[in-house]
Design a protein around this motif. Structure first.
Motif, PDB file in Angstrom:
ATOM      1  N   LYS A  47      -3.229  -6.128  12.680  1.00 27.43           N
ATOM      2  CA  LYS A  47      -2.022  -6.009  11.858  1.00 27.43           C
ATOM      3  C   LYS A  47      -1.657  -7.340  11.195  1.00 27.43           C
ATOM      4  CE  LYS A  47       1.039  -4.563  14.847  1.00 27.43           C
ATOM      5  NZ  LYS A  47       0.509  -4.281  16.180  1.00 27.43           N
ATOM      6  N   GLN A  48      -0.929  -7.216  10.078  1.00 23.80           N
ATOM      7  CA  GLN A  48      -0.354  -8.424   9.466  1.00 23.80           C
ATOM      8  C   GLN A  48       1.108  -8.508   9.880  1.00 23.80           C
ATOM      9  OE1 GLN A  48      -0.831  -9.219   5.431  1.00 23.80           O
ATOM     10  NE2 GLN A  48      -3.038  -9.333   5.580  1.00 23.80           N
ATOM     11  N   HIS A  49       1.640  -9.715   9.974  1.00 26.39           N
ATOM     12  CA  HIS A  49       3.050  -9.885  10.337  1.00 26.39           C
ATOM     13  C   HIS A  49       3.763 -10.632   9.232  1.00 26.39           C
ATOM     14  CE1 HIS A  49       2.303  -8.713  14.558  1.00 26.39           C
ATOM     15  NE2 HIS A  49       1.121  -9.262  14.329  1.00 26.39           N
ATOM     16  N   SER A  50       4.895 -10.088   8.814  1.00 25.68           N
ATOM     17  CA  SER A  50       5.676 -10.780   7.780  1.00 25.68           C
ATOM     18  C   SER A  50       6.440 -11.927   8.423  1.00 25.68           C
ATOM     19  CB  SER A  50       6.718  -9.842   7.173  1.00 25.68           C
ATOM     20  OG  SER A  50       6.077  -8.748   6.612  1.00 25.68           O
TER      21      SER A  50
ATOM     22  N   ASN B  36       3.444 -14.098   2.144  1.00 21.51           N
ATOM     23  CA  ASN B  36       4.459 -14.145   3.194  1.00 21.51           C
ATOM     24  C   ASN B  36       4.094 -13.289   4.401  1.00 21.51           C
ATOM     25  OD1 ASN B  36       6.597 -15.950   2.821  1.00 21.51           O
ATOM     26  ND2 ASN B  36       7.272 -14.743   1.066  1.00 21.51           N
ATOM     27  N   LYS B  37       2.809 -13.218   4.652  1.00 19.65           N
ATOM     28  CA  LYS B  37       2.335 -12.443   5.799  1.00 19.65           C
ATOM     29  C   LYS B  37       1.196 -13.205   6.457  1.00 19.65           C
ATOM     30  CE  LYS B  37       3.258  -7.770   4.273  1.00 19.65           C
ATOM     31  NZ  LYS B  37       2.788  -6.939   3.186  1.00 19.65           N
ATOM     32  N   VAL B  38       1.112 -13.102   7.796  1.00 18.93           N
ATOM     33  CA  VAL B  38      -0.041 -13.702   8.468  1.00 18.93           C
ATOM     34  C   VAL B  38      -0.741 -12.657   9.320  1.00 18.93           C
ATOM     35  CG1 VAL B  38       0.601 -16.134   8.706  1.00 18.93           C
ATOM     36  CG2 VAL B  38       1.484 -14.514  10.350  1.00 18.93           C
ATOM     37  N   ARG B  39      -2.022 -12.869   9.465  1.00 17.89           N
ATOM     38  CA  ARG B  39      -2.780 -12.042  10.403  1.00 17.89           C
ATOM     39  C   ARG B  39      -3.291 -13.001  11.476  1.00 17.89           C
ATOM     40  NH1 ARG B  39      -5.472  -7.313   9.394  1.00 17.89           N
ATOM     41  NH2 ARG B  39      -5.564  -7.708   7.146  1.00 17.89           N
TER      42      ARG B  39
END
Ligand code: ATP
Ligand code: MG
Length: 467
Positions: free
Chosen positions: A275-278, A266-269
């Motif tokens: 950074k990763q984003h939820s 449930n995270k993308v970079r």
């Protein structure tokens, strides 16, 4: 679902009285908040939600009447009750005019106050149930207004859509080409709690292989040539809402692996981002290829398959939607009458026979285009066989439809025989312009036998159109 909590705000400047009210309401199990002046109360009313607001009229700062004027500004349903000192009846009347539900004169007995508040909470609850009930009805009504289908097969689909509106799982919508997969995906989103957030449809077949990653996950400025600005990508764009992965079968294997990882975490970079984003995005997907077969061939990942197909809704092909064809024809005739500013009133019997005998491999989309171009061609207010040029040429035969559910062979053969006979007799009578002897000859049956059949099938041979 809107549910009723029992939140009450007590606005009273006199400390003893305020504490007493807080105490008696807490004892009744209500969630009580309190304010001792008008300004604090205003802020609380605007930034929180209450089922009931109990106001003293005389307050430091803003008066109770001024606070009552907030009633039209707040977005939630709330009942206002005012407390007035004995004898100041004018202000009570004024309060009712401003929308207060009730006024209670001071001093009051605790049990009287509790009864009044409980009664109002009960009314709030009934009203809210009524609202919920109405939205339920609306949902059902609207679903069936925009998506045509009275056949048992489609009713089952509607039931499934309604059932999953409350669940937030990933759904696979499958079905042949043109069966309405995108329409159903949109409906699933519109009836879910995510309805006010974006619905983003993505056609996986239309994305060039090397752009997949940045299209889906986004990129930061300068991370590759052509990345002029920061871009969020579909997952973050659809955050809070729904991402519809159309034709997911077309996703390259390498991308499938990346997609799976993103769905697991449930995270993308974004490409080039440290950074990763939820994100919180629901995935609906569709495919008109059989993914199970693709798994067998090694072109679709099995683990991804199970992640996106928590629930599957299978759309039936048009040829299996008993009774829907006529409704859909009607629907599209109306639609294109409106769009093309035409006034087609009916579809001739012959044209209907033609439409019914076609097997619609392109399903609803094919039907829609067929009606659309027939209306464009038609010169009168009736759609006739001649208006369906393409269809006539490509398909002059009667199709035998074998239902997908189990059926008795003898019965099916009987039905098929009747369909073929009826159609052949109609055609022969058409060719002979209603001359029965000639039609019987063409059919290779005796005139007497033809008369029996006409009676059996209720076919009128001296119909106007043959004379
Ligand atoms: N039950 C229905 N009632 C009314 N219109 C429908 C219905 N089903 C489909 N349509 C219409 O038919 C067209 C095709 O539907 P849609 O694009 O949802 O099909 P699809 O299954 O996604 O097709 P494809 O496999 O080609 O992507 C659309 O214009 C849609 O509005
Ligand atoms: Mg589609």
């Amino acid at each position: 679902m809107i549910s009723v909590l029992n939140r009450i705000l007590v606005v009273e400047d006199e400390t003893n009285l305020r504490n007493n009210l807080v105490f008696i309401f807490q004892k009744e199990g209500l969630q009580v908040s309190a304010a001792e002046d008008g300004y604090t109360a205003k802020e609380m009313i605007l930034s929180n939600e209450y089922e009931i607001i109990l106001l003293d009229i005389k307050l430091p700062g803003l008066s109770g009447l001024e606070l009552l004027e907030l009633k039209s500004r707040i977005k939630y349903e709330c009942k206002f009750v005012v407390m007035t000192a004995y004898g100041s009846i004018e202000s009570a009347v004024e309060a009712i005019k401003l929308g207060a539900e009730e006024y209670i004169t001071k001093p009051f007995r605790n049990d009287y106050m509790i009864r009044a508040i409980k009664r109002l909470l009960h009314i709030r609850k009934l009203e809210s149930e009524n609202i919920n009930f109405k939205t339920e009805i609306k949902k059902q009504y609207e679903l069936e207004k925009s998506i045509i289908g009275s056949s048992a097969a489609m009713q089952k689909v509607f039931d499934q859509v309604r059932m999953i509106t409350e669940l937030d799982t990933n759904v696979m919508v499958s079905g042949e080409s043109g069966t309405g997969k995108e329409l159903i995906a949109k409906a699933i989103h519109s009836y879910s709690n995510r309805f006010s957030k974006p619905f983003i449809p993505v056609n996986c077949a239309a994305i060039p292989k090397d752009l997949f990653e940045s299209e889906f996950f986004g990129h930061v400025k300068g991370s590759f040539t052509g990345a002029d600005i920061d871009k969020n990508g579909y997952f973050l764009d659809a955050n809070g809402g729904t991402l519809f992965l159309d034709e997911i079968s077309e996703m390259p294997m390498q991308m499938q692996a990346k997609l799976l990882r993103v769905l697991q975490e449930n995270k993308v970079r974004r490409v080039g981002d440290s950074k990763q984003h939820s994100f919180d995005t629901r995935i609906l997907s569709s495919s008109n290829k059989d993914l199970k077969v693709m798994i067998g061939e090694g072109t679709f990942r099995e683990d991804l398959y199970y992640r996106i197909k928590v629930v599957e809704i299978k759309l039936p092909p048009l040829r299996e939607r008993e009774g829907d064809l006529t409704l859909l024809i009607d629907f599209f005739v109306n639609k294109y009458n409106r769009l093309f500013n035409r006034n087609i009133k009916k579809v001739s019997e012959e044209a209907m026979i033609l439409l019914r005998s076609h097997s619609w491999p392109g399903n609803i989309r094919e039907l829609e285009h067929t009606i659309q171009s027939a209306i464009a061609l038609c010169r009168s207010d009736e759609l006739r066989k001649e208006d369906f040029i393409g269809l006539d040429q490509q398909d002059d035969g009667v199709k035998v439809i074998i239902p997908s559910h189990r059926t008795n062979l003898k019965e099916l053969l009987q039905q098929t025989k009747a369909t073929v006979e009826k159609e052949m007799i109609r055609r022969a009578l058409g060719n002979s312009r209603g001359n029965q002897v000639q039609a019987a000859k063409e059919l290779g049956m005796s005139h007497r036998n033809l008369l029996y059949k006409l009676k059996d099938y209720g076919i009128k041979s001296k119909d106007d159109k043959y004379d």
